[in-house]
Design a protein around this motif. Structure first.
Motif, PDB file in Angstrom:
ATOM      1  N   GLY A 130      37.512 161.337 -50.764  1.00 51.14           N
ATOM      2  CA  GLY A 130      35.953 161.178 -50.795  1.00 51.14           C
ATOM      3  C   GLY A 130      35.551 161.680 -49.356  1.00 51.14           C
ATOM      4  N   HIS A 131      34.321 161.941 -48.881  1.00 49.53           N
ATOM      5  CA  HIS A 131      33.727 162.105 -47.473  1.00 49.53           C
ATOM      6  C   HIS A 131      32.447 161.890 -47.341  1.00 49.53           C
ATOM      7  N   MET A 132      32.340 160.824 -46.791  1.00 46.43           N
ATOM      8  CA  MET A 132      30.651 160.310 -46.669  1.00 46.43           C
ATOM      9  C   MET A 132      30.123 161.184 -45.399  1.00 46.43           C
ATOM     10  N   MET A 133      28.970 161.595 -45.336  1.00 48.55           N
ATOM     11  CA  MET A 133      28.316 162.100 -44.733  1.00 48.55           C
ATOM     12  C   MET A 133      26.807 161.717 -44.322  1.00 48.55           C
ATOM     13  N   GLY A 134      26.390 161.617 -43.226  1.00 46.68           N
ATOM     14  CA  GLY A 134      25.320 161.078 -42.499  1.00 46.68           C
ATOM     15  C   GLY A 134      24.488 162.372 -42.085  1.00 46.68           C
ATOM     16  N   GLY A 135      25.363 163.357 -42.331  1.00 42.83           N
ATOM     17  CA  GLY A 135      24.799 164.629 -41.613  1.00 42.83           C
ATOM     18  C   GLY A 135      24.025 165.434 -42.713  1.00 42.83           C
ATOM     19  N   PHE A 136      22.890 164.924 -43.019  1.00 37.54           N
ATOM     20  CA  PHE A 136      21.753 165.655 -43.825  1.00 37.54           C
ATOM     21  C   PHE A 136      20.419 165.448 -43.549  1.00 37.54           C
ATOM     22  N   ALA A 163      45.999 155.341 -47.322  1.00 28.72           N
ATOM     23  CA  ALA A 163      45.960 156.450 -47.937  1.00 28.72           C
ATOM     24  C   ALA A 163      44.640 156.982 -48.015  1.00 28.72           C
ATOM     25  N   ARG A 164      43.435 156.663 -47.798  1.00 28.32           N
ATOM     26  CA  ARG A 164      42.211 157.017 -47.727  1.00 28.32           C
ATOM     27  C   ARG A 164      41.984 157.864 -46.350  1.00 28.32           C
ATOM     28  N   TRP A 165      41.224 158.948 -46.647  1.00 32.91           N
ATOM     29  CA  TRP A 165      40.900 159.586 -45.255  1.00 32.91           C
ATOM     30  C   TRP A 165      39.855 160.804 -45.828  1.00 32.91           C
ATOM     31  N   SER A 166      38.917 161.175 -44.749  1.00 32.19           N
ATOM     32  CA  SER A 166      37.755 161.923 -45.114  1.00 32.19           C
ATOM     33  C   SER A 166      38.236 163.430 -45.114  1.00 32.19           C
ATOM     34  N   ALA A 167      38.850 163.832 -46.384  1.00 33.03           N
ATOM     35  CA  ALA A 167      39.087 165.308 -46.397  1.00 33.03           C
ATOM     36  C   ALA A 167      37.815 166.102 -46.728  1.00 33.03           C
ATOM     37  N   ARG A 168      38.255 167.397 -46.314  1.00 34.21           N
ATOM     38  CA  ARG A 168      37.500 168.360 -46.454  1.00 34.21           C
ATOM     39  C   ARG A 168      37.613 169.620 -47.273  1.00 34.21           C
ATOM     40  N   ALA A 169      38.935 169.828 -47.914  1.00 38.13           N
ATOM     41  CA  ALA A 169      39.816 170.825 -48.479  1.00 38.13           C
ATOM     42  C   ALA A 169      39.762 170.310 -49.996  1.00 38.13           C
ATOM     43  N   PRO A 190      45.898 164.378 -37.077  1.00 36.48           N
ATOM     44  CA  PRO A 190      46.163 163.039 -37.406  1.00 36.48           C
ATOM     45  C   PRO A 190      44.901 162.106 -37.044  1.00 36.48           C
ATOM     46  N   ARG A 191      44.790 161.220 -37.939  1.00 38.32           N
ATOM     47  CA  ARG A 191      43.668 160.244 -37.654  1.00 38.32           C
ATOM     48  C   ARG A 191      43.936 159.355 -36.435  1.00 38.32           C
ATOM     49  N   THR A 192      42.897 159.001 -35.752  1.00 36.63           N
ATOM     50  CA  THR A 192      43.116 158.082 -34.773  1.00 36.63           C
ATOM     51  C   THR A 192      42.078 156.952 -34.580  1.00 36.63           C
ATOM     52  N   ARG A 193      42.586 155.924 -34.108  1.00 39.46           N
ATOM     53  CA  ARG A 193      41.782 154.666 -33.840  1.00 39.46           C
ATOM     54  C   ARG A 193      41.883 153.970 -32.612  1.00 39.46           C
ATOM     55  N   LYS A 194      40.758 153.497 -32.335  1.00 39.50           N
ATOM     56  CA  LYS A 194      41.052 152.596 -30.747  1.00 39.50           C
ATOM     57  C   LYS A 194      41.948 151.661 -31.089  1.00 39.50           C
ATOM     58  N   GLY A 202      26.830 171.942 -40.184  1.00 39.89           N
ATOM     59  CA  GLY A 202      28.253 171.573 -40.132  1.00 39.89           C
ATOM     60  C   GLY A 202      29.110 170.855 -41.214  1.00 39.89           C
ATOM     61  N   ASN A 203      28.150 170.705 -42.406  1.00 33.72           N
ATOM     62  CA  ASN A 203      28.779 170.167 -43.631  1.00 33.72           C
ATOM     63  C   ASN A 203      28.634 170.973 -44.724  1.00 33.72           C
ATOM     64  N   LYS A 204      27.870 172.143 -44.585  1.00 34.44           N
ATOM     65  CA  LYS A 204      27.885 173.056 -45.852  1.00 34.44           C
ATOM     66  C   LYS A 204      29.155 173.721 -45.942  1.00 34.44           C
TER      67      LYS A 204
HETATM   68  C1  LIG Z   1      28.081 156.747 -41.950  1.00 25.82           C
HETATM   69  C2  LIG Z   1      29.010 157.970 -41.751  1.00 25.82           C
HETATM   70  C3  LIG Z   1      28.577 159.166 -41.274  1.00 25.82           C
HETATM   71  C4  LIG Z   1      29.423 160.168 -41.593  1.00 25.82           C
HETATM   72  N1  LIG Z   1      28.827 161.674 -41.427  1.00 25.82           N
HETATM   73  C5  LIG Z   1      29.834 162.658 -41.325  1.00 25.82           C
HETATM   74  C6  LIG Z   1      29.418 164.050 -41.228  1.00 25.82           C
HETATM   75  O1  LIG Z   1      28.043 164.041 -41.461  1.00 25.82           O
HETATM   76  N2  LIG Z   1      29.961 165.084 -41.402  1.00 25.82           N
HETATM   77  C7  LIG Z   1      31.388 164.672 -41.438  1.00 25.82           C
HETATM   78  O2  LIG Z   1      32.243 165.785 -41.363  1.00 25.82           O
HETATM   79  N3  LIG Z   1      32.038 163.605 -41.505  1.00 25.82           N
HETATM   80  C8  LIG Z   1      31.114 162.405 -41.578  1.00 25.82           C
HETATM   81  N4  LIG Z   1      31.543 161.139 -41.527  1.00 25.82           N
HETATM   82  C9  LIG Z   1      32.897 160.875 -41.716  1.00 25.82           C
HETATM   83  C10 LIG Z   1      33.748 160.423 -40.149  1.00 25.82           C
HETATM   84  O3  LIG Z   1      33.767 161.422 -39.483  1.00 25.82           O
HETATM   85  C11 LIG Z   1      35.128 159.861 -40.648  1.00 25.82           C
HETATM   86  O4  LIG Z   1      35.015 158.842 -41.495  1.00 25.82           O
HETATM   87  C12 LIG Z   1      35.653 159.325 -39.340  1.00 25.82           C
HETATM   88  O5  LIG Z   1      35.935 160.405 -38.337  1.00 25.82           O
HETATM   89  C13 LIG Z   1      37.060 158.661 -39.396  1.00 25.82           C
HETATM   90  O6  LIG Z   1      37.872 159.599 -40.158  1.00 25.82           O
HETATM   91  P1  LIG Z   1      38.553 159.010 -41.767  1.00 25.82           P
HETATM   92  O7  LIG Z   1      37.499 158.660 -42.580  1.00 25.82           O
HETATM   93  O8  LIG Z   1      39.239 160.264 -42.093  1.00 25.82           O
HETATM   94  O9  LIG Z   1      39.318 157.790 -41.356  1.00 25.82           O
HETATM   95  C14 LIG Z   1      30.848 159.984 -41.664  1.00 25.82           C
HETATM   96  C15 LIG Z   1      31.318 158.845 -42.059  1.00 25.82           C
HETATM   97  C16 LIG Z   1      30.658 157.740 -42.022  1.00 25.82           C
HETATM   98  C17 LIG Z   1      31.211 156.401 -42.460  1.00 25.82           C
END
Ligand SMILES: Cc1cc2nc3c(=O)[nH]c(=O)nc-3n(C[C@H](O)[C@H](O)[C@H](O)COP(=O)(O)O)c2cc1C
Length: 202
Positions: A137-143, A26-32, A186-190, A85-87
């Motif tokens: 939640g959504h993690m961002m390295g883009g800063f 159920a966890r995924w990286s949402a933007r909305a 949809p989310r994908t994985r290798k 891209g994250n703002k």
């Molecule tokens: C270390 C790290 C940095 C990330 N940086 C960004 C980011 O800057 N912007 C963004 O939109 N998503 C970022 N993400 C999210 C990933 O793109 C996302 O986790 C991946 O595509 C898999 O999708 P899911 O989390 O929905 O399963 C980051 C994730 C991680 C773990």
């Protein structure tokens, strides 16, 4: 597990080859994100989950600077340091968290080679706890790390690792492109074979 009922969520739940726990699916990286504020108790519960992650020598090298959109604090300064891209989509996230790593081992002063590993583990605990409570939640390295260090006066012994957006999810159509499409894809994985070596290296 609190049900998340946005239209995007159904598309995002992991379709797994093996019966993984529903919380992980159920966890995924949402933007909305919706305007709904996150209760202080809920945020603290998420950080409590992070606190119980394992760490090398029990150093617990993580630190979370939690800021809320509606509060006087560092929220705006943090947002300013995000990449272009994250703002746009983070603007609605009710919570922005700067995740920091303690670079050195307290007792010896030596560099902690596992700091990033352990912070990652703690982050995952936090995200899964958040998911179980209906948040995403959504993690961002883009800063811009240098700007963030300057803007917040982050001391040298700490390293900003990530900025995390946290919020209650909203419908995908609150987003503009290209974020809307990402929200409904949809989310994908290798394949599993890519991650798994079975029995022997050769
Ligand atoms: C270390 C790290 C940095 C990330 N940086 C960004 C980011 O800057 N912007 C963004 O939109 N998503 C970022 N993400 C999210 C990933 O793109 C996302 O986790 C991946 O595509 C898999 O999708 P899911 O989390 O929905 O399963 C980051 C994730 C991680 C773990």
């Amino acid at each position: 597990l609190k049900e998340i009922q946005t239209p995007a969520h159904a598309l995002k739940v992991a379709s797994v080859d093996y019966p993984v726990h529903e919380l992980i699916c159920a966890r995924w990286s949402a933007r909305a994100f919706s305007d709904q504020q996150i209760e202080e108790e809920v945020i603290k519960t998420c950080v409590e989950a992070a606190r119980w992650a394992p760490s090398s020598m029990n150093e617990q090298p993580w630190k979370y600077l939690v800021t809320q959109k509606h509060k006087e604090g560092d929220y705006q300064k943090i947002w300013e340091c995000l990449n272009q891209g994250n703002k746009p989509w983070t603007q609605k996230a009710q919570v922005l968290i700067v995740v920091l790593a303690e670079k050195n081992i307290k007792s010896t002063g030596m560099q902690n080679a596992y700091a990033l590993h352990d912070v990652g583990a703690a982050n995952m605990n936090l995200l899964l706890q958040a998911t179980s409570m209906g948040l995403l939640g959504h993690m961002m390295g883009g800063f811009h790390a240098e700007n963030l260090i300057q803007a917040l006066g982050i001391p040298d012994h700490l390293m900003p690792v990530l900025i995390m957006a946290l919020g209650y999810p909203d419908k995908p159509d609150v987003l503009e492109e290209p974020f809307y499409t990402r929200e409904i894809t949809p989310r994908t994985r290798k394949p599993l074979e890519n991650s798994l070596i079975w029995d022997s290296w050769v």
